[in-house]
Scaffold this motif. Sequence first.
Motif, PDB file in Angstrom:
ATOM      1  N   ILE A   1       3.229  45.829  89.215  1.00 34.62           N
ATOM      2  CA  ILE A   1       3.795  47.292  88.195  1.00 34.62           C
ATOM      3  C   ILE A   1       2.622  48.097  87.756  1.00 34.62           C
TER       4      ILE A   1
ATOM      5  N   LEU B   1      10.998  53.911  75.466  1.00 32.67           N
ATOM      6  CA  LEU B   1      11.994  53.703  76.513  1.00 32.67           C
ATOM      7  C   LEU B   1      12.250  52.528  76.736  1.00 32.67           C
ATOM      8  N   LEU B   2      10.714  52.009  77.976  1.00 32.56           N
ATOM      9  CA  LEU B   2      10.615  51.031  78.763  1.00 32.56           C
ATOM     10  C   LEU B   2      11.099  49.566  77.764  1.00 32.56           C
TER      11      LEU B   2
ATOM     12  N   ALA C   1      14.509  49.107  77.046  1.00 33.68           N
ATOM     13  CA  ALA C   1      15.192  48.291  77.768  1.00 33.68           C
ATOM     14  C   ALA C   1      14.639  46.853  78.514  1.00 33.68           C
ATOM     15  N   LEU C   2      13.795  46.901  78.311  1.00 29.24           N
ATOM     16  CA  LEU C   2      13.426  45.398  78.711  1.00 29.24           C
ATOM     17  C   LEU C   2      13.553  44.690  78.281  1.00 29.24           C
TER      18      LEU C   2
ATOM     19  N   PHE D   1      16.780  43.982  78.032  1.00 29.31           N
ATOM     20  CA  PHE D   1      17.553  42.861  79.966  1.00 29.31           C
ATOM     21  C   PHE D   1      16.586  41.440  79.241  1.00 29.31           C
TER      22      PHE D   1
ATOM     23  N   PHE E   1      19.043  38.243  79.812  1.00 25.78           N
ATOM     24  CA  PHE E   1      18.665  38.044  81.497  1.00 25.78           C
ATOM     25  C   PHE E   1      18.707  36.246  80.596  1.00 25.78           C
TER      26      PHE E   1
ATOM     27  N   THR F   1      20.677  33.303  81.754  1.00 30.60           N
ATOM     28  CA  THR F   1      20.462  32.479  83.318  1.00 30.60           C
ATOM     29  C   THR F   1      19.520  31.534  82.384  1.00 30.60           C
TER      30      THR F   1
ATOM     31  N   SER G   1       9.652  29.688  87.617  1.00 26.94           N
ATOM     32  CA  SER G   1       9.696  29.446  88.546  1.00 26.94           C
ATOM     33  C   SER G   1      11.685  29.956  89.077  1.00 26.94           C
ATOM     34  N   LEU G   2      11.915  30.682  88.214  1.00 23.30           N
ATOM     35  CA  LEU G   2      13.424  31.048  89.192  1.00 23.30           C
ATOM     36  C   LEU G   2      12.841  32.728  89.466  1.00 23.30           C
ATOM     37  N   ASP G   3      11.668  33.633  89.290  1.00 27.82           N
ATOM     38  CA  ASP G   3      11.383  34.357  89.940  1.00 27.82           C
ATOM     39  C   ASP G   3      10.713  35.301  89.390  1.00 27.82           C
TER      40      ASP G   3
ATOM     41  N   MET H   1       8.776  37.940  89.466  1.00 26.77           N
ATOM     42  CA  MET H   1       9.638  39.612  89.596  1.00 26.77           C
ATOM     43  C   MET H   1      10.096  39.771  88.194  1.00 26.77           C
ATOM     44  N   VAL H   2      10.418  38.387  88.325  1.00 25.18           N
ATOM     45  CA  VAL H   2      11.308  38.623  86.194  1.00 25.18           C
ATOM     46  C   VAL H   2      10.026  38.751  85.448  1.00 25.18           C
TER      47      VAL H   2
ATOM     48  N   GLY I   1       8.101  40.911  84.704  1.00 24.85           N
ATOM     49  CA  GLY I   1       8.662  41.849  84.186  1.00 24.85           C
ATOM     50  C   GLY I   1       8.451  41.694  82.482  1.00 24.85           C
TER      51      GLY I   1
END
Lengths: 154, 625
Positions: B8, B188-189, B192-193, B196, B200, B204, B322-324, B326-327, B330
């Motif tokens: 990434i 901007l990224l 947004a993150l 997010f 999340f 979650t 432990s959840l994901d 990729m997250v 991120g």
Amino acid sequence: MTPLGPNETLDRHALVMACWLAAALPAAFLFDYGFGQGGAPYLLSGFAIILAGFVAHVIVNAVYGTGFSPRELGLGLIIYGFGLVLFVALSLVGAPLAAHNFMPLSVGFITTGAVVIFYLIIRYGARQAFEGFDAIRDFRSGDRDPARSTGGSE
Amino acid sequence: MTSLLVSILVIVAVFGLYLATISGRHTQQASDFVDGGQSLPPWVIIFAGAGITLASLSLSDHLVLLSTFGLQYNQVAVGIICVALVAALTQKRLWLASRLTSLRTLGDLLGDYFGSTTLRIFMLVLLFLFTIPFAAMALSQAGELVDASTAGDIPSGLAIWAIAFALFVCSVIGGWRGTAYFVAAQSLLVLALLLFFGGFTGFTVGKLAFTAGGIATTGGVLPDMIPGVIQFTAGIGKELPIGGIWTTFAGLTFALSLGGIAISPGFSFLGMTSKPHRGFAFGQVWMIAGVAAGALILVGPILAGEIAAGGSLTAFTARLASLDQMVAVGFIVLLVAASQIAVAFFAGSGASICTVELTSRYIVPGMDQRTTRFAARVTLALVYGAVAIAASYAPLGATIFSSLTLSLSVQLLPAVLGLCWVRWISRSGVLTGLIVGGLFVVFTESFGLALFERLFIDLPWGRWPLSVHSAGWGLIPNFAACLLVSLFTRSGAERDRRDRLHDAFEKSQPARNGNPAATTAKWSLTLLWAFFALGPGAILGNKFFSEPIFAGTVVAPGVPSLLIWQVLFWFVGVFIVWWLAYQGRLSVIDQLPRHQINLVPDVNPLFEPTTTPWIARLLDRVTGR
């Protein structure tokens, strides 16, 4: 529509890229988590973010007074088509994917397509939007009439 | 996780390289490389402003401090509105002054307006503080984050040099325009993150556990409350403040230091190299005061609550993993991207300003366009080299030096206000104020204390005595000295050149504040807001919504009372900035300036650039090939 100068074309392109980068990464995280533990709400959220990216692209077009360029249209159609074909193929081959994710993915793809069609109708009217994709008529006429292209000039 | 993180980060780097390449190709003249042809689009100003503000706070530090001190530290997020306020006061006028005088940097403007070489030198020192230690601190943090999240697979040194090289390549290909595009896109990224991960984590990971349990602070720190208006302690390092260091005075004075971002050489350069549109107002009101401050105020506590529950940033990342996987990656990308904004922006702007203010003016005057571009590239290489070396081998030194940066930057406020609005502020006043204020800053920060105590004797105070930030310690004597001295020297010899600029302001963009009542209302409301949002009045927020005075009972609003207070004053703050920027026309450019003025008509040999022919010949040899 006034044609943009070289610097403005560059500014618009960079902004479009920035919008899609900001939308694509969170969407990718949501899809990844959605295919794992998350399930339908996260997959639908992923599609929602893609649509937010599309809306941002439309806003950029409005600000700069342009439409989608042919390259953008082509790339968008290829990614959408590739995703759709992949989804159908995986649903046919992989039973677990079909069992868990068929509905949210179907809803997502249909909604995305519907939003794009809705935009085209709002932007160009039903007739012109249809003519933009009327490939048979184009083949008959021998060469494509640029006046009927949906991609606006930059 | 390592391969995913690298993938990434590489995608983001390739994206930056693409932006740099296309902007490099479109560069029509070589000098455009240095200032982007002074035509950066409004969207760059809009997004980059918010991103630079967040990056200057150091996002990872902010989250860790928020998890340590709870909502008392969230006052810093409310303080971001001060960045928007200072930007609204100064950005448009600096842009106008730049167009009226054809000067391209804040250092040049202040130097010529006040006729002071000392101010030029001060600006260069400030520029180097932002460009090297501040950027090095950010780069070092990015390296540490990558190291920790990959469990040492990518050591921090490798990460630091790889990130520095990638950013350097982007800057050296794309020039200032490419750097600005990259910074704006990254901003901007990051925004947004940030939104997010707020959502999340809230829905979650912790199921919005923060709203019920608050932030679990330890070590005697008051949970989700401001510990007082002021604490009569000798400062950090000497006495431990009871209940936490973040009193209302600490919050207010830290917010003042954030104003230093808006008048920093780099931020001013960004504004001056932009096209005249409504980007200033939109960026200040909706992006800096609205989105950046709001995201931190609302999302920060959610993330900090989980970080505090886990005990560290690494534990929180492991929980996300432990959840994901990729997250989790991120989340690291969010923090690294925020650091990259700081590095790319301060190194890129520093190199450009250095080329304009130092190389073109003093070292090799009269460079042609090709040589200017070469000089800018050499400066970029030197800057990035210095930043990477400092980040790799002297991260502590970089942190100590960078602690001075914002506090010293905000000491320029009287000078910038003089340039923009108050014509009777004189050179002597500004210089006296800068010297006094600078000394106070240095001796209430780690750098001055460590230096003095190593050389001489122990001082009876530590860092931020009386829980007042060094910016506050500096600004009070600075303003007092500046106003007092200006009072007696306001009609000095250099008054003519100051009048010339202000007369030009009046001709091209007269200040339209409306009737006197409206003007009084605007500024009274601003001061009232500052008193209740950040100043002593903020202490009311501790219990205002949970134990309302008139109700005579205790209610459970569902979230800490202080957070409601902060959100409320965030809304009011955005309204005030909107009122000043749009309705007060502080940030709206109605028409372009039509005539040019020359601030320095009389030739003074003392201010003339020194020609150094041997460097010119050397450069000519290299670039001539």
